[in-house]
Design an enzyme around this catalytic site. Structure first.
Site, PDB file in Angstrom:
ATOM      1  CG  HIS A  71      -1.426   1.491   1.373  1.00 39.12           C
ATOM      2  ND1 HIS A  71      -1.647   1.851   2.015  1.00 39.12           N
ATOM      3  CD2 HIS A  71      -3.165   2.018   1.374  1.00 39.12           C
ATOM      4  CE1 HIS A  71      -2.386   3.312   2.350  1.00 39.12           C
ATOM      5  NE2 HIS A  71      -3.181   2.770   1.174  1.00 39.12           N
ATOM      6  CD  GLU A  74      -2.639   3.020  -3.785  1.00 40.16           C
ATOM      7  OE1 GLU A  74      -3.154   3.557  -3.953  1.00 40.16           O
ATOM      8  OE2 GLU A  74      -2.934   1.289  -3.275  1.00 40.16           O
ATOM      9  CG  HIS A  75       0.590   6.184  -0.627  1.00 31.77           C
ATOM     10  ND1 HIS A  75      -0.007   7.786  -0.390  1.00 31.77           N
ATOM     11  CD2 HIS A  75      -0.712   5.063  -0.295  1.00 31.77           C
ATOM     12  CE1 HIS A  75      -1.703   7.319   0.258  1.00 31.77           C
ATOM     13  NE2 HIS A  75      -2.068   6.012   0.464  1.00 31.77           N
ATOM     14  CD  GLU A 151      -5.019   5.890   3.261  1.00 30.09           C
ATOM     15  OE1 GLU A 151      -5.811   4.847   2.637  1.00 30.09           O
ATOM     16  OE2 GLU A 151      -3.958   6.186   2.742  1.00 30.09           O
TER      17      GLU A 151
END
Length: 447
Positions: A71, A74-75, A151
Site C-alpha cells: 500500500h 502504491e503511494h 489514513e
C-alpha cells in the site's frame, strides 16, 4: 487507498447511463516477449477507454516487519521519474481530460486511467515509464509514510469497527497473509525504508508479473501494437516464489470477544473458511456459495431480513456475503446487530439459518429469485466499462483466470438446489468457523 474504498468511491463517477450491457463482448489476449500479459475487451458504445496495469502483489505477499509495504508503495508510484517529475503524471492526464487513481488489495496492486479512446497512447507511455524508471527517495518516503499513518488512524485506529475488524481478521486467517491489514500494522509502516521499497519494486514491478487490461472503444491489434511500443523493451526479471499454506486445513472453531470503550452497540461477525474461484476443487462450489449468500442476503425477500429482522426481531440488522475473487481461500461471512443487545440470540439464529440450508433444499421459487438477483447484479456491473476491466484484472491476478468472467452466467444457471445444499454441508462446518463479538466495554454479560 485500499481496494475496497477505492472501488466503492469510484462507483458514482464511473457508472454510465443504463444501456444494454456488453456481457457477450469477446476478450482478446496477447503476451509480449518480456512476459507481460495484455487483455483487451472491446466496447464501442462510447469513445472512452479504461487502461489498468495490474501487478500480482498485494498485502498477502508481505510478512511481519513489512506489512503495509504494498500500500505504501502504491503511494510512491506517484512520486515521479526523470522524464516525468512528481506531479506531472497527474497533470498530463488531467490536461487530456482523463482521470487516474490506484488501489491495493490483498492479492494485487493496480493503477488505472480513464480517457478519451484516442488518448490511450498517453496513458500507456506514462505507465510504462514508471514501471521501469520510478524514483524513490527518503524525503518522498517520509511524506507518504505520514500520509499512510494518518489514513490508518482515521479509518482504523479511531473507529471501533476498524479495531474490531483487524482483530477478527487476525484470528480468522491463521497462517496466511490475510491475517494482517492491507494498510499494514502501524509499527511496520513506521519502520519501512527506502531499501525496502526499492527491493519491493525490483521484486514485483516487472512486466512478467503484470497484466495490462484495456477496455472500451479500441481495436485489439492496435492495443497490442501500443503495448509492444511502450512496454516491450522493459526487461523482465525473475519473480520470487510464493509459499502459501495448504488450502482448507481445518483450524477448528475460533472465537474472539473484543470490548471497546467507544463501541455503542454489540456487533457479531461469523465467517467460514471456504474455497475461492482459484482454490476450489469443484468449479461449481464458488457459484453455489454465491447463491447461498444471495439466498440469505439478496434483497428484501432474503432469509436473514425476513426471519431475523422482520420476523423474530432478534436482530436490528443482519447480512451475509462471499467474494470468490481472492488468491487463497475465501470467507463466507455473516453479521448481525442485536435488536436488544442479546448477541447470543443473534448467533443462535444465524447458526440455525446455516443448519436450515444444510437440512433441506431451497424451494424452486427461492432458487430462481436468487439466481435472477445474482445475474442482474452481475450484468449491471458489466454495464460499466471500468468494471469490465476490473473483473478481468481481478480474476487474472487472483489466479481464477479471465475466462471465468464469460463462464459466470452459464455456471450460475446450471446450479440446482441440490448443489447448494451439498456446498452448505461441505463447507459451512463449525471447524471452519470464526466467531467475533464486539461489546461495549461497560457490558459484563457473557457473549
Amino acid at each position: 487507498m485500499t481496494a475496497r474504498n477505492a472501488i466503492f468511491a469510484l462507483i458514482p463517477a464511473l457508472m454510465a447511463a443504463p444501456v444494454a450491457a456488453q456481457s457477450d463482448s469477446e476478450v482478446t489476449e496477447f503476451t509480449l516477449d518480456n512476459g507481460m500479459q495484455v487483455l483487451v475487451r472491446e466496447d464501442h458504445r462510447a469513445p472512452v477507454v479504461v487502461s489498468q496495469v495490474w501487478y500480482r502483489v498485494g498485502s498477502s505477499y508481505e510478512g511481519r516487519g513489512n506489512t503495509g509495504l504494498s500500500h505504501l508503495f502504491e503511494h510512491m508510484m506517484f512520486k515521479g521519474t526523470d522524464a516525468y517529475p512528481e506531479g506531472e503524471f497527474s497533470e498530463i492526464i488531467s490536461r487530456e481530460g482523463g482521470r487516474l487513481n490506484a488501489f491495493t488489495g490483498r492479492d494485487f496492486s493496480a493503477y488505472f486511467e480513464i480517457m478519451a479512446a484516442d488518448r490511450l497512447p498517453i496513458a500507456l507511455e506514462l505507465e510504462a515509464d514508471r514501471m521501469a524508471n520510478l524514483q524513490i527517495d527518503a524525503e518522498a518516503l517520509a511524506t507518504e509514510r505520514e500520509v499512510v499513518l494518518e489514513e490508518r488512524r482515521l479509518r482504523t485506529e479511531d473507529r471501533p469497527e476498524g479495531r474490531f475488524g483487524e482483530r477478527y481478521a487476525a484470528i480468522a486467517n491463521p497462517g496466511t497473509g490475510y491475517a494482517h491489514p492491507i494498510i499494514g500494522w502501524a509499527d511496520d509502516v513506521a519502520g519501512l525504508t527506502v531499501d525496502d521499497l526499492e527491493g519491493w519494486y525490483q521484486q514485483w514491478y516487472t512486466p512478467s508479473n503484470a497484466t495490462l487490461v484495456v477496455a472500451g472503444d479500441v481495436e485489439p491489434e492496435a492495443v497490442h501494437a501500443l503495448a509492444r511500443e511502450y512496454f516491450g523493451d522493459i526487461p523482465e526479471r525473475e519473480v520470487p516464489a510464493v509459499h502459501d499454506p495448504e488450502n482448507l486445513d481445518p483450524p477448528g472453531e475460533r472465537r474472539l470477544v473484543y470490548r471497546d470503550e467507544q463501541a455503542r452497540v454489540p456487533q457479531l461477525r461469523m465467517g467460514y473458511e471456504v474455497p475461492s474461484f482459484a482454490t476450489a476443487d469443484d468449479s461449481r462450489d464458488p457459484y453455489a456459495l454465491l447463491m447461498l449468500a444471495t439466498i440469505l442476503d439478496g434483497g428484501d425477500g432474503a432469509r436473514l431480513s425476513e426471519t431475523l429482522v422482520r420476523g423474530s426481531g432478534v436482530a436490528a440488522a443482519a447480512g451475509a456475503g462471499y467474494n470468490p475473487m481472492v488468491r487463497l481461500d475465501g470467507e463466507f461471512s455473516l453479521f448481525g446487530v442485536p435488536a436488544d443487545g442479546d448477541v447470543a440470540a443473534v448467533e443462535q439464529a444465524l447458526r440455525e439459518e446455516i443448519r436450515r440450508l444444510q437440512r433441506e433444499p431451497v424451494s424452486e421459487e427461492e432458487l430462481e429469485r436468487a439466481r435472477s438477483q445474482l445475474l442482474a447484479d452481475h450484468l449491471f456491473e458489466l454495464d460499466s466499462v471500468f468494471y469490465q476491466a476490473m473483473q478481468l484484472g481481478m480474476l487474472e491476478t487472483t489466479g481464477a483466470g479471465w475466462e471465468t468472467l464469460d463462464a459466470f452466467e452459464q455456471n450460475v444457471r446450471a446450479l440446482s438446489a441440490e448443489d447448494l445444499q451439498a456446498a452448505a454441508e461441505r463447507y459451512l462446518r463449525p471447524e471452519m468457523l470464526t466467531v467475533g463479538v464486539m461489546q461495549p466495554a461497560d457490558r459484563e454479560d457473557e457473549a
